[in-house]
Design a protein around this motif. Sequence first.
Motif, mmCIF file in Angstrom:
data_model
loop_
_atom_site.group_PDB
_atom_site.id
_atom_site.type_symbol
_atom_site.label_atom_id
_atom_site.label_comp_id
_atom_site.label_asym_id
_atom_site.label_seq_id
_atom_site.Cartn_x
_atom_site.Cartn_y
_atom_site.Cartn_z
ATOM 1 N N ASP A 252 7.517 -1.179 17.486
ATOM 2 C CA ASP A 252 8.693 -1.687 16.777
ATOM 3 C C ASP A 252 8.306 -2.395 15.492
ATOM 4 N N THR A 253 7.115 -2.984 15.496
ATOM 5 C CA THR A 253 6.558 -3.604 14.288
ATOM 6 C C THR A 253 5.072 -3.283 14.243
ATOM 7 N N ALA A 254 4.508 -3.334 13.057
ATOM 8 C CA ALA A 254 3.081 -3.054 12.902
ATOM 9 C C ALA A 254 2.537 -3.856 11.734
ATOM 10 N N SER A 255 1.234 -3.971 11.682
ATOM 11 C CA SER A 255 0.609 -4.650 10.557
ATOM 12 C C SER A 255 0.844 -3.853 9.277
ATOM 13 N N THR A 256 1.091 -4.566 8.198
ATOM 14 C CA THR A 256 1.249 -3.896 6.908
ATOM 15 C C THR A 256 -0.092 -3.560 6.271
ATOM 16 N N VAL A 257 -1.156 -4.102 6.839
ATOM 17 C CA VAL A 257 -2.501 -3.812 6.325
ATOM 18 C C VAL A 257 -2.958 -2.478 6.899
ATOM 19 N N PRO A 258 -3.264 -1.501 6.078
ATOM 20 C CA PRO A 258 -3.677 -0.191 6.602
ATOM 21 C C PRO A 258 -4.952 -0.305 7.426
ATOM 22 N N PRO A 259 -5.056 0.440 8.525
ATOM 23 C CA PRO A 259 -6.302 0.441 9.293
ATOM 24 C C PRO A 259 -7.431 1.018 8.454
ATOM 25 N N LYS A 260 -8.645 0.532 8.676
ATOM 26 C CA LYS A 260 -9.785 1.020 7.916
ATOM 27 C C LYS A 260 -10.083 2.480 8.276
ATOM 28 N N PRO A 261 -10.277 3.317 7.271
ATOM 29 C CA PRO A 261 -10.491 4.749 7.538
ATOM 30 C C PRO A 261 -11.914 5.064 7.968
ATOM 31 N N THR A 262 -12.342 4.425 9.043
ATOM 32 C CA THR A 262 -13.704 4.656 9.540
ATOM 33 C C THR A 262 -13.752 5.754 10.588
ATOM 34 N N GLY A 263 -12.621 5.950 11.273
ATOM 35 C CA GLY A 263 -12.579 6.940 12.342
ATOM 36 C C GLY A 263 -13.216 6.475 13.630
ATOM 37 N N LYS A 264 -13.699 5.206 13.678
ATOM 38 C CA LYS A 264 -14.389 4.713 14.863
ATOM 39 C C LYS A 264 -13.439 4.092 15.879
ATOM 40 N N GLY A 265 -12.307 3.581 15.429
ATOM 41 C CA GLY A 265 -11.352 2.976 16.342
ATOM 42 C C GLY A 265 -10.438 4.005 16.962
ATOM 43 N N PRO A 266 -9.524 3.566 17.827
ATOM 44 C CA PRO A 266 -8.629 4.521 18.490
ATOM 45 C C PRO A 266 -7.551 5.103 17.588
ATOM 46 N N ILE A 267 -7.176 4.403 16.500
ATOM 47 C CA ILE A 267 -6.082 4.870 15.656
ATOM 48 C C ILE A 267 -6.564 5.968 14.711
ATOM 49 N N ALA A 268 -5.873 7.093 14.741
ATOM 50 C CA ALA A 268 -6.158 8.177 13.800
ATOM 51 C C ALA A 268 -5.163 8.170 12.646
ATOM 52 N N LEU A 269 -3.908 7.819 12.947
ATOM 53 C CA LEU A 269 -2.854 7.862 11.923
ATOM 54 C C LEU A 269 -1.763 6.875 12.305
ATOM 55 N N ARG A 270 -1.200 6.200 11.317
ATOM 56 C CA ARG A 270 -0.088 5.278 11.562
ATOM 57 C C ARG A 270 1.071 5.660 10.664
ATOM 58 N N VAL A 271 2.237 5.798 11.256
ATOM 59 C CA VAL A 271 3.454 6.140 10.517
ATOM 60 C C VAL A 271 4.389 4.936 10.526
ATOM 61 N N HIS A 272 4.760 4.461 9.334
ATOM 62 C CA HIS A 272 5.721 3.364 9.176
ATOM 63 C C HIS A 272 7.077 3.972 8.822
ATOM 64 N N LEU A 273 8.110 3.537 9.499
ATOM 65 C CA LEU A 273 9.461 3.994 9.204
ATOM 66 C C LEU A 273 10.269 2.853 8.589
ATOM 67 N N ASP A 274 11.129 3.189 7.689
ATOM 68 C CA ASP A 274 12.040 2.264 6.995
ATOM 69 C C ASP A 274 11.314 1.379 5.988
ATOM 70 N N GLU A 275 10.245 0.698 6.422
ATOM 71 C CA GLU A 275 9.468 -0.143 5.529
ATOM 72 C C GLU A 275 8.093 -0.375 6.126
ATOM 73 N N PRO A 276 7.076 -0.639 5.311
ATOM 74 C CA PRO A 276 5.766 -0.959 5.876
ATOM 75 C C PRO A 276 5.864 -2.142 6.839
ATOM 76 N N GLY A 277 5.306 -1.967 8.020
ATOM 77 C CA GLY A 277 5.394 -3.005 9.042
ATOM 78 C C GLY A 277 6.594 -2.843 9.946
ATOM 79 N N GLY A 278 7.460 -1.873 9.666
ATOM 80 C CA GLY A 278 8.649 -1.648 10.478
ATOM 81 C C GLY A 278 8.339 -0.800 11.700
ATOM 82 N N PRO A 279 9.369 -0.187 12.283
ATOM 83 C CA PRO A 279 9.131 0.660 13.451
ATOM 84 C C PRO A 279 8.316 1.894 13.063
ATOM 85 N N GLY A 280 7.774 2.556 14.067
ATOM 86 C CA GLY A 280 6.985 3.746 13.803
ATOM 87 C C GLY A 280 6.062 4.041 14.963
#
Length: 287
Positions: A82-110
């Motif tokens: 429902d909310t997320a950090s507005t700071v983009p995850p570091k593009p290292t590929g080492k963590g679990p996140i591959a891609l983050r989609v923000h809807l409506d506004e950065p930090g919003g739902p997604g």
Amino acid sequence: MPELPEVEALAHHLREHAVGHQVARVDQASMSALKTFDPPLSALAGRPVTGAARYGKFLAMECDGPHLITHLSRAGWLRWHDTASTVPPKPTGKGPIALRVHLDEPGGPGFDLTEAGTQKRLAVYVVNDPAEVPGIARLGPDALTLSRADLEKILAKRTERIKNLITEQGVIAGIGNAYSDEILHVAKLSPYAVAGRLDEAKLDALYEAMHQVLSDAVKRSVGQDAARLKGEKRSGMRVHARTGLPCPVCGDTIREVSFADRSFQYCPTCQTGGKPLADRRLSRLVR
């Protein structure tokens, strides 16, 4: 690995929660996950989400313009927020996140596309037409829309083991290792039965089991919170991942055949006439 029922449920989740919203930003955390470059990820920004769809085991977020399509592979998942950090995850590929989609506004739902483990196989595509994704272009007919006559034509004269054939996405789309175990158990078929040698009664049993198992799993999964889908999948299994436990039908001990990077489970009494399958590579039915 997410298969047809889970991907269908995730598509339903996106239709319920993302449609009508606008893509604000897409953050790429894994450089290897993105398999396309034109259109770029940035082309999704400002686009309204118009729908979500499933193609075999591929999940598509449809926008007014380019679509975002992913194959979650073995350890991938979609995690809604429902909310997320507005700071983009570091593009290292080492963590679990591959891609983050923000809807409506950065930090919003997604949502995040995540992948556990060190073997990074999750794949993301930004395309104007789903048929531009090679894996979608090669898909066979969907397992839930396949007719009995179509199934018979597909299996005719095929010499592959039925377990292998129904999990080939270019032959039948949507079935993976887990649900093939369940389908064959319900149909009372050996995983090593030769596809082209099934008689009419066994073809009927396979067709009915395929639709029963997958339809029931979709009904259980759709509407569930995305975070609970994996647990729902496990709880609904009769034989898959239940090695050593009693078969819920006959009470015999569920057995396993292991290969280098996967295994499958079955019930000897229900499926192989009481004969165990040799648990070794290139194993064959013990005669």
